[in-house]
Scaffold this active site. Sequence first.
Site, mmCIF file in Angstrom:
data_model
loop_
_atom_site.group_PDB
_atom_site.id
_atom_site.type_symbol
_atom_site.label_atom_id
_atom_site.label_comp_id
_atom_site.label_asym_id
_atom_site.label_seq_id
_atom_site.Cartn_x
_atom_site.Cartn_y
_atom_site.Cartn_z
ATOM 1 C CG ASP A 58 -0.301 0.796 5.545
ATOM 2 O OD1 ASP A 58 -0.367 1.295 4.409
ATOM 3 O OD2 ASP A 58 -1.167 1.003 6.436
ATOM 4 C CG HIS A 62 -3.711 9.054 -0.224
ATOM 5 N ND1 HIS A 62 -4.414 9.794 0.713
ATOM 6 C CD2 HIS A 62 -4.464 7.953 -0.488
ATOM 7 C CE1 HIS A 62 -5.534 9.172 1.002
ATOM 8 N NE2 HIS A 62 -5.595 8.051 0.293
ATOM 9 C CD GLU A 115 -7.467 5.155 -4.816
ATOM 10 O OE1 GLU A 115 -8.416 5.880 -4.488
ATOM 11 O OE2 GLU A 115 -6.741 4.546 -4.004
ATOM 12 C CG ASP A 152 -2.905 6.693 -3.517
ATOM 13 O OD1 ASP A 152 -3.979 6.079 -3.564
ATOM 14 O OD2 ASP A 152 -2.059 6.545 -2.601
ATOM 15 C CG HIS A 197 -1.893 1.066 1.318
ATOM 16 N ND1 HIS A 197 -2.027 1.878 2.424
ATOM 17 C CD2 HIS A 197 -2.821 1.489 0.422
ATOM 18 C CE1 HIS A 197 -3.008 2.734 2.223
ATOM 19 N NE2 HIS A 197 -3.503 2.521 1.012
ATOM 20 N NE ARG A 198 -2.056 5.613 0.971
ATOM 21 C CZ ARG A 198 -2.687 6.297 1.927
ATOM 22 N NH1 ARG A 198 -1.987 7.099 2.720
ATOM 23 N NH2 ARG A 198 -3.981 6.199 2.096
ATOM 24 C CD GLU A 251 -2.738 1.859 -3.358
ATOM 25 O OE1 GLU A 251 -3.680 2.649 -3.540
ATOM 26 O OE2 GLU A 251 -1.830 2.069 -2.523
ATOM 27 C CE LYS A 278 -7.035 9.133 -3.374
ATOM 28 N NZ LYS A 278 -7.455 8.031 -2.448
#
Length: 268
Positions: free
Chosen positions: A249, A68, A129, A55, A26-27, A53, A131
Amino acid sequence: MTTITNLDRRPDGQRAGSGLPLVVAHRGNSSVAPENTLAALDSAWRAGADVVEVDLQLTKDGVAVVIHDERVDRTTNGAGRADQLTAAQVAGLDAGDWFSDHFRGQQVPTAEDLLAFFVGHPGVCLLAELKGTWGTEDVRRVTEVVERVGLAERTVVQSFDVGTVKALRDVAPELPRGLLVDALPEDLIALCRELRVMALNPSGLLLRREPDLVDALHGEGLRTMVWTLNEPAHWASAVAAGVDGIITDRPDRLRGWLDAAHDLPGGR
């Protein structure tokens, strides 16, 4: 070479290969490096993540950058909305110092920077993703670069925004798409069919409320990557539910937990 077909499922419902869910960072490896930076991506790759992943947002002058929040305040030394800053202004921000002195000088990557990283690291896939709401010309700024650098087979582009997913469908119909949800929309399966997504990615809380969701999605040939789970008890529940990927994370810890709990050899 790793491709997004790692999400394919066998007829018995297990993921091709190990039968375990993909580790989705995540990120990036955001527990040990500043989120959405190249340092976090590199750490996730070194930790053995299958997918990273990130953003994406658009700057004032239409450049896709990896961040993000709508505002840059939390994760940089700057202030203001990302869409009210130019790409040059965003490039001048420090995106690492807030995390620790060790990461001082990390920048907010552009989409070009992001994709160059994945070109140079063929063992990992990208979950991007978008946003907010992106129109067709907006999404083309990302999809054309993904296709040009040859990453379409290793990329899934997702959004909470249905209009954005529709734009992705219309602009790049062959590029794998995902829909993010934290509540079940009406006529979920019909919506997934309309958007022609390959993945429906729910929150962990939604998955706990809807224990039959994964089976329903798999019955439609859809994959599911649940977000954002950081504790072993939650990982165990997700594995038991049969998810295709766990977004976390802590990709290093999840990789170790999966390997240890299922008697697998270590990662890379």
